[in-house]
Design an enzyme around this catalytic site. Structure first.
Site, PDB file in Angstrom:
ATOM      1  N   ARG A   1     -57.829 -60.558  58.325  1.00  0.00           N
ATOM      2  CA  ARG A   1     -57.411 -61.947  58.112  1.00  0.00           C
ATOM      3  C   ARG A   1     -58.620 -62.874  58.133  1.00  0.00           C
ATOM      4  O   ARG A   1     -58.582 -63.938  57.511  1.00  0.00           O
ATOM      5  CB  ARG A   1     -56.445 -62.386  59.218  1.00  0.00           C
ATOM      6  CG  ARG A   1     -55.120 -61.708  59.165  1.00  0.00           C
ATOM      7  CD  ARG A   1     -54.182 -62.303  60.159  1.00  0.00           C
ATOM      8  NE  ARG A   1     -54.023 -63.737  59.917  1.00  0.00           N
ATOM      9  CZ  ARG A   1     -53.216 -64.523  60.600  1.00  0.00           C
ATOM     10  NH1 ARG A   1     -52.472 -64.020  61.559  1.00  0.00           N
ATOM     11  NH2 ARG A   1     -53.133 -65.803  60.328  1.00  0.00           N
TER      12      ARG A   1
ATOM     13  N   ARG B   1     -47.735 -72.509  70.279  1.00  0.00           N
ATOM     14  CA  ARG B   1     -48.492 -73.353  69.333  1.00  0.00           C
ATOM     15  C   ARG B   1     -47.545 -74.326  68.640  1.00  0.00           C
ATOM     16  O   ARG B   1     -47.119 -74.117  67.515  1.00  0.00           O
ATOM     17  CB  ARG B   1     -49.243 -72.480  68.322  1.00  0.00           C
ATOM     18  CG  ARG B   1     -50.296 -71.634  68.998  1.00  0.00           C
ATOM     19  CD  ARG B   1     -51.035 -70.764  68.024  1.00  0.00           C
ATOM     20  NE  ARG B   1     -51.945 -71.500  67.159  1.00  0.00           N
ATOM     21  CZ  ARG B   1     -52.647 -70.929  66.176  1.00  0.00           C
ATOM     22  NH1 ARG B   1     -52.520 -69.651  65.923  1.00  0.00           N
ATOM     23  NH2 ARG B   1     -53.464 -71.658  65.439  1.00  0.00           N
TER      24      ARG B   1
ATOM     25  N   LYS C   1     -63.457 -69.447  56.773  1.00  0.00           N
ATOM     26  CA  LYS C   1     -62.004 -69.317  56.565  1.00  0.00           C
ATOM     27  C   LYS C   1     -61.295 -70.623  56.946  1.00  0.00           C
ATOM     28  O   LYS C   1     -60.479 -71.136  56.183  1.00  0.00           O
ATOM     29  CB  LYS C   1     -61.459 -68.177  57.436  1.00  0.00           C
ATOM     30  CG  LYS C   1     -59.942 -68.185  57.586  1.00  0.00           C
ATOM     31  CD  LYS C   1     -59.437 -67.072  58.485  1.00  0.00           C
ATOM     32  CE  LYS C   1     -59.433 -67.358  59.948  1.00  0.00           C
ATOM     33  NZ  LYS C   1     -58.297 -68.107  60.498  1.00  0.00           N
ATOM     34  N   ASN C   2     -61.610 -71.136  58.119  1.00  0.00           N
ATOM     35  CA  ASN C   2     -60.839 -72.281  58.621  1.00  0.00           C
ATOM     36  C   ASN C   2     -61.197 -73.593  57.918  1.00  0.00           C
ATOM     37  O   ASN C   2     -60.485 -74.585  58.068  1.00  0.00           O
ATOM     38  CB  ASN C   2     -60.997 -72.399  60.140  1.00  0.00           C
ATOM     39  CG  ASN C   2     -60.243 -71.283  60.849  1.00  0.00           C
ATOM     40  OD1 ASN C   2     -59.421 -70.597  60.230  1.00  0.00           O
ATOM     41  ND2 ASN C   2     -60.515 -71.094  62.126  1.00  0.00           N
TER      42      ASN C   2
ATOM     43  N   CYS D   1     -46.947 -67.450  68.719  1.00  0.00           N
ATOM     44  CA  CYS D   1     -47.815 -66.376  68.251  1.00  0.00           C
ATOM     45  C   CYS D   1     -48.540 -65.784  69.432  1.00  0.00           C
ATOM     46  O   CYS D   1     -48.457 -66.295  70.546  1.00  0.00           O
ATOM     47  CB  CYS D   1     -48.734 -66.841  67.131  1.00  0.00           C
ATOM     48  SG  CYS D   1     -50.263 -67.519  67.675  1.00  0.00           S
TER      49      CYS D   1
ATOM     50  N   ASP E   1     -62.389 -69.713  69.643  1.00  0.00           N
ATOM     51  CA  ASP E   1     -62.454 -68.584  68.705  1.00  0.00           C
ATOM     52  C   ASP E   1     -63.630 -67.647  69.001  1.00  0.00           C
ATOM     53  O   ASP E   1     -63.778 -66.612  68.343  1.00  0.00           O
ATOM     54  CB  ASP E   1     -62.539 -69.094  67.256  1.00  0.00           C
ATOM     55  CG  ASP E   1     -61.223 -69.724  66.806  1.00  0.00           C
ATOM     56  OD1 ASP E   1     -60.210 -69.555  67.502  1.00  0.00           O
ATOM     57  OD2 ASP E   1     -61.220 -70.394  65.757  1.00  0.00           O
TER      58      ASP E   1
HETATM   59  C1  EPZ Z   1     -57.275 -74.139  64.485  1.00  0.00           C
HETATM   60  O1  EPZ Z   1     -55.902 -73.872  64.807  1.00  0.00           O
HETATM   61  C2  EPZ Z   1     -57.846 -72.816  64.021  1.00  0.00           C
HETATM   62  N1  EPZ Z   1     -57.083 -72.343  62.874  1.00  0.00           N
HETATM   63  C3  EPZ Z   1     -57.792 -71.787  65.147  1.00  0.00           C
HETATM   64  O2  EPZ Z   1     -58.463 -70.619  64.710  1.00  0.00           O
HETATM   65  C4  EPZ Z   1     -58.545 -72.351  66.371  1.00  0.00           C
HETATM   66  O3  EPZ Z   1     -58.408 -71.435  67.441  1.00  0.00           O
HETATM   67  C5  EPZ Z   1     -57.966 -73.701  66.764  1.00  0.00           C
HETATM   68  O4  EPZ Z   1     -57.995 -74.616  65.616  1.00  0.00           O
HETATM   69  C6  EPZ Z   1     -58.734 -74.386  67.885  1.00  0.00           C
HETATM   70  O5  EPZ Z   1     -60.078 -74.529  67.522  1.00  0.00           O
HETATM   71  C7  EPZ Z   1     -57.348 -72.812  61.669  1.00  0.00           C
HETATM   72  O6  EPZ Z   1     -58.227 -73.634  61.462  1.00  0.00           O
HETATM   73  C8  EPZ Z   1     -56.565 -72.254  60.538  1.00  0.00           C
HETATM   74  P1  EPZ Z   1     -55.115 -76.907  67.156  1.00  0.00           P
HETATM   75  P2  EPZ Z   1     -54.884 -75.081  65.014  1.00  0.00           P
HETATM   76  O7  EPZ Z   1     -54.025 -77.651  66.501  1.00  0.00           O
HETATM   77  O8  EPZ Z   1     -55.256 -76.190  64.115  1.00  0.00           O
HETATM   78  C9  EPZ Z   1     -52.168 -77.731  70.831  1.00  0.00           C
HETATM   79  C10 EPZ Z   1     -58.736 -68.328  64.321  1.00  0.00           C
HETATM   80  O9  EPZ Z   1     -58.842 -67.350  65.093  1.00  0.00           O
HETATM   81  N2  EPZ Z   1     -51.312 -78.400  69.846  1.00  0.00           N
HETATM   82  O10 EPZ Z   1     -56.470 -77.515  67.193  1.00  0.00           O
HETATM   83  O11 EPZ Z   1     -53.516 -74.529  64.939  1.00  0.00           O
HETATM   84  C11 EPZ Z   1     -52.282 -76.235  70.554  1.00  0.00           C
HETATM   85  O12 EPZ Z   1     -51.173 -75.525  71.076  1.00  0.00           O
HETATM   86  C12 EPZ Z   1     -57.695 -69.400  64.582  1.00  0.00           C
HETATM   87  O13 EPZ Z   1     -59.424 -68.470  63.297  1.00  0.00           O
HETATM   88  C13 EPZ Z   1     -50.193 -79.098  70.267  1.00  0.00           C
HETATM   89  O14 EPZ Z   1     -49.901 -79.167  71.473  1.00  0.00           O
HETATM   90  O15 EPZ Z   1     -55.212 -75.443  66.518  1.00  0.00           O
HETATM   91  C14 EPZ Z   1     -53.592 -75.907  71.217  1.00  0.00           C
HETATM   92  O16 EPZ Z   1     -53.405 -75.768  72.608  1.00  0.00           O
HETATM   93  C15 EPZ Z   1     -56.786 -69.067  65.712  1.00  0.00           C
HETATM   94  N3  EPZ Z   1     -49.411 -79.712  69.327  1.00  0.00           N
HETATM   95  C16 EPZ Z   1     -54.439 -77.150  70.957  1.00  0.00           C
HETATM   96  O17 EPZ Z   1     -53.490 -78.192  70.673  1.00  0.00           O
HETATM   97  C17 EPZ Z   1     -49.710 -79.683  67.985  1.00  0.00           C
HETATM   98  O18 EPZ Z   1     -48.972 -80.284  67.185  1.00  0.00           O
HETATM   99  C18 EPZ Z   1     -55.397 -77.026  69.780  1.00  0.00           C
HETATM  100  O19 EPZ Z   1     -54.686 -76.534  68.638  1.00  0.00           O
HETATM  101  C19 EPZ Z   1     -50.849 -78.979  67.577  1.00  0.00           C
HETATM  102  C20 EPZ Z   1     -51.637 -78.341  68.504  1.00  0.00           C
END
Ligand code: EPZ
Length: 431
Positions: A399, A121, A22-23, A116, A307
């Site tokens: 999802r 996030r 998915k991701n 969320c 995850d």
């Molecule tokens: C991806 O989300 C995945 N989603 C998530 O999977 C996964 O949990 C996550 O990466 C971490 O591996 C998809 O790929 C669609 P991040 P993403 O940006 O890209 C902080 C699932 O269950 N951050 O790597 O949104 C953030 O808050 C989902 O399949 C900032 O501070 O995650 C987090 O603490 C849930 N500022 C960390 O970085 C930003 O601009 C990592 O988030 C962006 C992120």
């Protein structure tokens, strides 16, 4: 609304095949917008999030056709530079349209995703990134508005408070693929889904090197052409099945997954005492003897994936002794623990850690799914619990898991789905 019912206690046996990731599929679908001609994307899982993304792509003008596990995306009508709140609120990954909009249409207006259930996030790293490429960014009525006549390559750090960002790395690779000159992304996310996106973009004639390492270099090109591409298998779905077999003390083969994407998960399962055999086309998982408690710390790839945290918390709730799970990526991602406690797990949560004291038995209960991986952990727990577990709000699981109850039935689980509203209507009609 559908519910899932499980009568637990049966060791899982047999074989199950994982679907496409998915991701990985979500950013690949969006990046098809960067090309001038259609792309064919294969091994796409049938999931609600994929439908939501297809809907958004159609909204911005692309044609999306789905045939089995193949998507054909024709970007030639891509001309709308807005993604409204109504769409973005359903799926945070909608923020991926920012990169292609600004790169191809020179303008983007994307509703800011809200908070969320897995915690705060923000999208500041995405915005910092496109600003570094020369876009002007402002906020209007809760929307991010970005404009740029021309994006110019730059050196950008994607380091955030909890490590790198997968989403920002993907967005930046998409935006920089058509920028003028060279972009260097530092502290880039190394997840296999990032590598898959880079491979897809390169198949469309982008020039990206270093994906899978913290430094990614992108030489901008003038245009991209559609391609045909196979998405990687879903490592989190695979990890969920490995955990489900382990908690039921079963013996099964998870087919089609790549062990090299699951190293941290495999290492932890072995530390717990679960046996794993790496096969050519999958992994055999079985349990012999006692399992042991462990400490886990979630980290960006190649560390232990956030995850998989909820599913391991369920597994460890039946492992004698005290385990500690520290969540460093989304420190508030513990909604499943309260539900697992309803099944008589002994878990306390404080300061971003769950302390799990293994119990002899979990007992079936009514439980509520709060997000995708939390619901997966309730399924995992339900498979091992004594008696009946009924999971409400299973749309969360749809999802990210394709036909989960059918796949688990293949492994011998006593699991089914029903819609109480329809049962009620059927009963009233027969009166
Ligand atoms: C991806 O989300 C995945 N989603 C998530 O999977 C996964 O949990 C996550 O990466 C971490 O591996 C998809 O790929 C669609 P991040 P993403 O940006 O890209 C902080 C699932 O269950 N951050 O790597 O949104 C953030 O808050 C989902 O399949 C900032 O501070 O995650 C987090 O603490 C849930 N500022 C960390 O970085 C930003 O601009 C990592 O988030 C962006 C992120």
């Amino acid at each position: 609304m559908d519910r899932i019912v499980i009568h637990g206690g049966k060791p899982l046996k047999g074989e199950v095949r994982v679907s496409g990731s998915k991701n990985a599929t979500l950013p690949i679908m969006v990046s098809a917008l960067l090309a001038e001609t259609p792309s064919i994307i294969k091994n796409v899982p049938k999931l609600r999030d994929i439908d939501t993304m297809a809907h958004l792509l159609r909204y911005v003008g692309a044609e999306v056709e789905q045939k089995g596990d193949t998507l054909i995306i024709d970007p030639r009508g891509f001309e709308r530079w807005k993604a409204p709140y109504d769409m973005v609120r359903k799926m945070r990954a909608s923020i991926y349209v920012l990169g292609p909009m600004i790169a191809r249409l020179h303008r983007a207006q994307v509703a800011m995703p809200g908070g969320c259930v897995i915690g705060h996030r923000p999208i500041d790293i995405h915005l910092r990134g496109i600003q570094a490429l020369g876009a002007k960014v402002s906020m209007e009525y809760g929307d991010v508005v970005a404009t740029a006549q021309e994006l110019k390559g730059a050196e950008v750090s994607l380091e955030g408070p909890y490590g790198s960002s997968v989403g920002a790395t993907c967005n930046m690779m998409m935006a920089a693929a058509l920028a003028k000159g060279t972009t260097v992304l530092r502290s880039a996310a190394c997840e296999p889904e990032v590598v898959d996106l880079a491979n897809f973009l390169n198949a469309m004639n982008a020039r990206i090197t270093g994906a899978g390492t913290p430094t990614i270099t992108i030489e901008g090109v003038d245009s991209l052409q559609g391609t045909s591409y196979n998405v990687i298998p879903d490592r989190i779905e695979a990890g969920t099945f490995l955990t489900a077999v382990a908690i039921t003390r079963g013996d099964a083969i998870v087919r089609g997954c790549r062990a090299e994407h699951l190293e941290a998960v495999i290492t932890k399962l072995r530390e717990i005492g679960v046996s794993l055999e790496i096969l050519d086309d999958g992994i055999r998982v079985f349990v012999q003897g006692e399992l042991r408690p462990v400490s886990i710390r979630t980290m960006p790839y190649p560390g232990f994936p956030t995850d998989m945290q909820a599913q391991f918390t369920a597994l460890l709730s039946l492992v004698k002794g005290e385990s500690i799970v520290k969540e460093t990526v989304f420190p508030e991602r513990f909604m499943h623990c309260a539900e697992l406690r309803r099944m008589q797990a002994d878990i306390s949560v404080s300061a971003g850690s769950a302390i799990i004291r293994g119990v002899e038995k979990l007992r079936g209960a009514y439980v509520m799914a709060s997000d995708l991986r939390a619901s997966a952990s309730l399924v995992v727990a339900g498979l091992a619990a004594e008696g009946k577990t009924e999971i409400l709000r299973v749309y969360h699981i749809d999802r990210g898991y394709e036909r989960i109850e059918e796949k688990l039935q293949q492994l011998g689980a006593d699991i089914y789905r029903y819609d109480p509203a329809k049962m009620h209507k059927k009963n009233s009609a027969s009166k």
